[in-house]
Design a protein around this motif. Sequence first.
Motif, short mmCIF file in Angstrom:
data_model
loop_
_atom_site.label_atom_id
_atom_site.label_comp_id
_atom_site.label_asym_id
_atom_site.label_seq_id
_atom_site.Cartn_x
_atom_site.Cartn_y
_atom_site.Cartn_z
N ASP A 111 -126.94 -21.17 -47.94
CA ASP A 111 -128.26 -20.53 -47.81
C ASP A 111 -129.25 -21.45 -47.10
O ASP A 111 -130.01 -21.04 -46.24
CB ASP A 111 -128.81 -20.16 -49.19
N ARG A 112 -129.21 -22.72 -47.47
CA ARG A 112 -130.11 -23.69 -46.81
C ARG A 112 -129.72 -23.81 -45.33
O ARG A 112 -130.60 -23.92 -44.47
CB ARG A 112 -130.01 -25.05 -47.49
N GLU A 113 -128.42 -23.80 -45.08
CA GLU A 113 -127.94 -23.91 -43.69
C GLU A 113 -128.48 -22.74 -42.86
O GLU A 113 -129.01 -22.92 -41.76
CB GLU A 113 -126.40 -23.91 -43.68
N GLU A 114 -128.38 -21.53 -43.42
CA GLU A 114 -128.84 -20.35 -42.69
C GLU A 114 -130.38 -20.33 -42.59
O GLU A 114 -130.94 -19.93 -41.56
CB GLU A 114 -128.32 -19.07 -43.37
N ASN A 115 -131.05 -20.80 -43.64
CA ASN A 115 -132.51 -20.91 -43.62
C ASN A 115 -132.94 -21.76 -42.42
O ASN A 115 -133.77 -21.35 -41.60
CB ASN A 115 -132.97 -21.57 -44.93
N ILE A 116 -132.34 -22.93 -42.29
CA ILE A 116 -132.72 -23.86 -41.22
C ILE A 116 -132.28 -23.33 -39.85
O ILE A 116 -132.99 -23.47 -38.86
CB ILE A 116 -132.15 -25.27 -41.50
N LEU A 164 -138.23 -34.82 -49.11
CA LEU A 164 -138.11 -34.22 -50.45
C LEU A 164 -139.27 -33.29 -50.77
O LEU A 164 -140.37 -33.44 -50.21
CB LEU A 164 -138.10 -35.35 -51.50
N SER A 165 -139.06 -32.38 -51.68
CA SER A 165 -140.16 -31.56 -52.17
C SER A 165 -141.24 -32.48 -52.75
O SER A 165 -140.93 -33.41 -53.51
CB SER A 165 -139.63 -30.62 -53.27
N GLY A 166 -142.48 -32.27 -52.34
CA GLY A 166 -143.58 -33.08 -52.84
C GLY A 166 -143.83 -34.36 -52.04
O GLY A 166 -144.72 -35.14 -52.36
N VAL A 174 -137.82 -28.87 -46.32
CA VAL A 174 -137.02 -29.95 -46.92
C VAL A 174 -135.88 -30.29 -45.97
O VAL A 174 -135.59 -31.44 -45.72
CB VAL A 174 -136.48 -29.51 -48.31
N SER A 175 -135.24 -29.26 -45.44
CA SER A 175 -134.11 -29.42 -44.49
C SER A 175 -133.27 -30.65 -44.86
O SER A 175 -133.24 -31.62 -44.10
CB SER A 175 -134.61 -29.48 -43.05
N PRO A 176 -132.58 -30.56 -46.00
CA PRO A 176 -131.96 -31.77 -46.56
C PRO A 176 -130.67 -32.21 -45.88
O PRO A 176 -130.26 -33.36 -46.04
CB PRO A 176 -131.65 -31.34 -48.01
N LYS A 198 -131.21 -25.48 -61.19
CA LYS A 198 -130.01 -26.14 -60.62
C LYS A 198 -130.19 -26.33 -59.11
O LYS A 198 -130.85 -25.53 -58.45
CB LYS A 198 -128.77 -25.25 -60.85
N GLY A 199 -129.58 -27.39 -58.58
CA GLY A 199 -129.56 -27.61 -57.13
C GLY A 199 -130.87 -28.09 -56.56
O GLY A 199 -131.19 -27.80 -55.40
N MET A 200 -131.63 -28.83 -57.35
CA MET A 200 -132.90 -29.36 -56.85
C MET A 200 -132.61 -30.58 -55.95
O MET A 200 -131.92 -31.52 -56.35
CB MET A 200 -133.79 -29.78 -58.04
#
Length: 221
Positions: free
Chosen positions: A96-101, A34-36, A123-125, A176-178
């Motif tokens: 976007d997260r998928e492409e980021n990773i 998680l963030s943090g 984060v790679s959630p 949103k989306g945290m």
Amino acid sequence: MEKVEVTWHEHAVSRDDRQQLNGHRGCVVWFTGLSGCGKSTIANLVDRQLHDQGVHTFLLDGDNVRHGLNPSTAMLAESHDADFAQRFGLGFGPADREENIRRIGAVAELFCQAGLITLAAFVSPYRKDRDLVRHRLEASGGPGDFIEVFVDTPLEVCESRDPKGLYKKARAGELKGMTGIDDPYEAPLKPEITLAGGSAPPDQLAATVIAQLVERGIVSG
Ligand SMILES: Nc1ncnc2c1ncn2[C@@H]1O[C@H](COP(=O)(O)OS(=O)(=O)O)[C@@H](OP(=O)(O)O)[C@H]1O
Ligand SMILES: Nc1ncnc2c1ncn2[C@@H]1O[C@H](COP(=O)(O)OP(=O)(O)O)[C@@H](O)[C@H]1O
């Protein structure tokens, strides 16, 4: 779908050649959480210590990579036209997260082939995105190229730290989306290393990672 003609080329200097020059093998140490939770803090401590003992490392870190390799649409719009920025800019939606990773995984793979101990802190959630990076690395290199480090810090602890005020904004409905609030975090099922990020100090957690690298024969003690 457009057909693109590309051919893989073997290089004159191999990964083994580079590793021999470095005096150790390359691998990717992938911090997720998680963030943090402490990814960045721990990865920086590991990086510093390995570098100081002469190990060739590189650190890829969430916020920094989103300034260069994977900028937002707004950042890209400063230097490119709106269509381009819209097409290639990344935010925090699922795709976007998928492409980021995916992009980061490809860069980490190159660094691994260059014989570097590559520390990645994202984060790679989503489990499938991390697993894809693992599979690509193990297919192009071999077992042991991907070491997943789950920084397992309870959400309440991350939220109480909240160094960037993101949780506060998310709770107030301003963001949103945290991850952990209204976007899922899928914990690794079989990480190589799990760190209790909410109950041990960062230097102790960094020492655990380095001890694991020694145990796996990646660096000497
Ligand atoms: N919606 C949302 N969810 C999670 N995190 C957010 C979000 N928006 C911005 N941030 C900030 O961006 C950092 C995470 O970027 P990553 O590239 O690691 O994220 S991801 O792997 O693509 O999910 C993350 O950095 P860290 O706190 O270092 O993890 C946050 O500061
Ligand atoms: N094990 C820990 N114990 C106490 N505080 C920590 C620990 N790890 C990190 N922190 C603190 O928590 C905050 C977030 O850490 P950071 O490394 O930026 O997390 P992440 O990269 O996962 O978002 C920072 O203020 C950092 O000093």
